[in-house]
Motif scaffolding. Structure first.
Motif, PDB file in Angstrom:
ATOM      1  N   ASP A  64       0.845  -1.195   0.000  1.00 22.61           N
ATOM      2  CA  ASP A  64       0.000   0.000   0.000  1.00 22.61           C
ATOM      3  C   ASP A  64       0.879   1.244   0.000  1.00 22.61           C
ATOM      4  O   ASP A  64       1.909   1.288   0.676  1.00 22.61           O
ATOM      5  N   LEU A  65       0.460   2.255  -0.755  1.00 21.55           N
ATOM      6  CA  LEU A  65       1.161   3.538  -0.736  1.00 21.55           C
ATOM      7  C   LEU A  65       0.940   4.222   0.606  1.00 21.55           C
ATOM      8  O   LEU A  65      -0.206   4.414   1.024  1.00 21.55           O
ATOM      9  N   ASP A  66       2.021   4.607   1.261  1.00 22.29           N
ATOM     10  CA  ASP A  66       1.892   5.200   2.598  1.00 22.29           C
ATOM     11  C   ASP A  66       1.219   6.568   2.565  1.00 22.29           C
ATOM     12  O   ASP A  66       0.480   6.918   3.480  1.00 22.29           O
ATOM     13  N   GLN A  67       1.466   7.348   1.542  1.00 26.73           N
ATOM     14  CA  GLN A  67       0.938   8.712   1.482  1.00 26.73           C
ATOM     15  C   GLN A  67      -0.292   8.836   0.592  1.00 26.73           C
ATOM     16  O   GLN A  67      -0.655   9.931   0.168  1.00 26.73           O
ATOM     17  N   PHE A  68      -0.950   7.718   0.297  1.00 28.17           N
ATOM     18  CA  PHE A  68      -2.061   7.776  -0.662  1.00 28.17           C
ATOM     19  C   PHE A  68      -3.238   8.590  -0.126  1.00 28.17           C
ATOM     20  O   PHE A  68      -3.878   9.330  -0.870  1.00 28.17           O
ATOM     21  N   LYS A  69      -3.530   8.479   1.163  1.00 31.98           N
ATOM     22  CA  LYS A  69      -4.638   9.248   1.737  1.00 31.98           C
ATOM     23  C   LYS A  69      -4.363  10.746   1.613  1.00 31.98           C
ATOM     24  O   LYS A  69      -5.274  11.539   1.308  1.00 31.98           O
ATOM     25  N   LYS A  70      -3.127  11.120   1.815  1.00 32.09           N
ATOM     26  CA  LYS A  70      -2.754  12.530   1.698  1.00 32.09           C
ATOM     27  C   LYS A  70      -2.940  13.022   0.265  1.00 32.09           C
ATOM     28  O   LYS A  70      -3.424  14.127   0.019  1.00 32.09           O
TER      29      LYS A  70
ATOM     30  N   GLN B  15       7.831   7.868  -7.621  1.00 33.42           N
ATOM     31  CA  GLN B  15       7.974   9.311  -7.739  1.00 33.42           C
ATOM     32  C   GLN B  15       7.272   9.767  -9.013  1.00 33.42           C
ATOM     33  O   GLN B  15       7.536   9.235 -10.097  1.00 33.42           O
ATOM     34  N   VAL B  16       6.388  10.729  -8.883  1.00 30.19           N
ATOM     35  CA  VAL B  16       5.653  11.236 -10.042  1.00 30.19           C
ATOM     36  C   VAL B  16       5.730  12.761 -10.066  1.00 30.19           C
ATOM     37  O   VAL B  16       5.897  13.402  -9.024  1.00 30.19           O
ATOM     38  N   VAL B  17       5.602  13.304 -11.251  1.00 36.68           N
ATOM     39  CA  VAL B  17       5.620  14.748 -11.434  1.00 36.68           C
ATOM     40  C   VAL B  17       4.183  15.223 -11.646  1.00 36.68           C
ATOM     41  O   VAL B  17       3.506  14.781 -12.569  1.00 36.68           O
ATOM     42  N   THR B  18       3.728  16.123 -10.788  1.00 34.63           N
ATOM     43  CA  THR B  18       2.384  16.677 -10.877  1.00 34.63           C
ATOM     44  C   THR B  18       2.481  18.187 -11.094  1.00 34.63           C
ATOM     45  O   THR B  18       3.563  18.778 -10.937  1.00 34.63           O
ATOM     46  N   PRO B  19       1.371  18.833 -11.446  1.00 37.61           N
ATOM     47  CA  PRO B  19       1.390  20.295 -11.591  1.00 37.61           C
ATOM     48  C   PRO B  19       1.854  21.016 -10.323  1.00 37.61           C
ATOM     49  O   PRO B  19       2.332  22.148 -10.381  1.00 37.61           O
ATOM     50  N   ARG B  20       1.714  20.351  -9.171  1.00 39.53           N
ATOM     51  CA  ARG B  20       2.126  20.962  -7.910  1.00 39.53           C
ATOM     52  C   ARG B  20       3.567  20.663  -7.556  1.00 39.53           C
ATOM     53  O   ARG B  20       4.069  21.089  -6.520  1.00 39.53           O
ATOM     54  N   GLY B  21       4.231  19.860  -8.392  1.00 38.14           N
ATOM     55  CA  GLY B  21       5.627  19.529  -8.135  1.00 38.14           C
ATOM     56  C   GLY B  21       5.846  18.024  -8.117  1.00 38.14           C
ATOM     57  O   GLY B  21       4.965  17.233  -8.467  1.00 38.14           O
ATOM     58  N   VAL B  22       7.026  17.628  -7.691  1.00 37.12           N
ATOM     59  CA  VAL B  22       7.384  16.217  -7.636  1.00 37.12           C
ATOM     60  C   VAL B  22       6.812  15.588  -6.362  1.00 37.12           C
ATOM     61  O   VAL B  22       6.981  16.126  -5.264  1.00 37.12           O
ATOM     62  N   LEU B  23       6.143  14.474  -6.531  1.00 39.42           N
ATOM     63  CA  LEU B  23       5.527  13.786  -5.400  1.00 39.42           C
ATOM     64  C   LEU B  23       6.202  12.433  -5.219  1.00 39.42           C
ATOM     65  O   LEU B  23       6.282  11.639  -6.159  1.00 39.42           O
ATOM     66  N   HIS B  24       6.703  12.179  -4.019  1.00 42.93           N
ATOM     67  CA  HIS B  24       7.331  10.892  -3.694  1.00 42.93           C
ATOM     68  C   HIS B  24       6.491  10.199  -2.640  1.00 42.93           C
ATOM     69  O   HIS B  24       6.129  10.804  -1.623  1.00 42.93           O
ATOM     70  N   ALA B  25       6.176   8.937  -2.884  1.00 41.06           N
ATOM     71  CA  ALA B  25       5.387   8.158  -1.928  1.00 41.06           C
ATOM     72  C   ALA B  25       6.055   6.817  -1.689  1.00 41.06           C
ATOM     73  O   ALA B  25       6.406   6.111  -2.640  1.00 41.06           O
TER      74      ALA B  25
END
Length: 217
Positions: A93-99, A162-172
């Motif tokens: 499970d992704l730890d930061q998925f709820k966030k 790690q993905v790139v979103t309009p809000r910046g780089v997101l690491h989970a």
């Protein structure tokens, strides 16, 4: 569409037949034979197209629409068929998925799921079974694999995505639960055990791996 092509071809053949032979009987015979042959191919073409559409629909019904891995139902079916062979079962499970979900960014959510699915593909073999179970929870069954390989894959997965979103780089990061399937323990007990292992891993913090014995019936 088929009829238009047949009529056009029949007309063309009729003109050719008239040039080759002035006998109208021969011309009509040639046209009739050609049209009959072409009409006979229409049911075959339709049948092949329907068969191909049915095959594609069957494949789509087995696959999760976002990630491209098998959906929960198909994962459990394939896992059940593989159970007579011992192996290692992982639930992650992704730890930061709820966030990420709370951010309300559906695009970022999908990117995370797609990235995790791709990571699962990268660390597994073609014979392994990978599926999305619910939300950002994925299952992996490694038929015939020793526990050492299961642990190695789990350690790789905890590094996360790690993905790139309009809000910046997101690491989970990813948490993983592991149980060993012995070849005779039923599906329900294995799934319950690995779910508990995942819960314990998440309680210890992000990017954790927990190996757990199969729970008693």
């Amino acid at each position: 569409m088929h009829l238009v092509l047949i009529l056009g071809l029949a007309t063309t053949l009729s003109l050719i037949a008239q040039l080759l032979s002035p006998d109208p009987v021969i011309v009509k015979l040639v046209v009739v034979i050609v049209v009959a042959v072409l009409l006979a191919t229409i049911p075959v073409s339709i049948m092949l197209r329907l068969r191909e559409n049915k095959r594609r629909m069957h494949q789509m019904a087995q696959v999760d629409g976002i990630t491209g891995v098998t959906n929960q139902q198909t994962f459990l079916q394939r896992f059940t068929r593989a159970l007579p062979q011992s192996g290692v079962l992982l639930m992650l499970d992704l730890d930061q998925f709820k966030k990420v979900n709370d951010m309300g960014d559906a695009h970022a959510t999908q990117l995370c799921l797609m990235a995790l699915a791709q990571r699962c593909r990268e660390v597994t073999r073609a014979t392994d079974i990978v599926g999305r179970l619910d939300g950002a929870v994925f299952g992996i069954y490694l038929p015939g694999a020793p526990i050492e390989r299961g642990r190695q894959i789990a350690d790789e997965l905890t590094k996360g995505i790690q993905v790139v979103t309009p809000r910046g780089v997101l690491h989970a990061t990813v948490s993983v639960g592991i149980v060993v399937a012995d070849g005779w323990t039923p599906l329900e007990r294995l799934m319950k055990s690995v779910e508990q292992a995942l819960d314990l891993a998440k309680l210890r913090g992000p990017a954790q791996v927990m190996l757990r014995q199969v729970v008693a019936a």
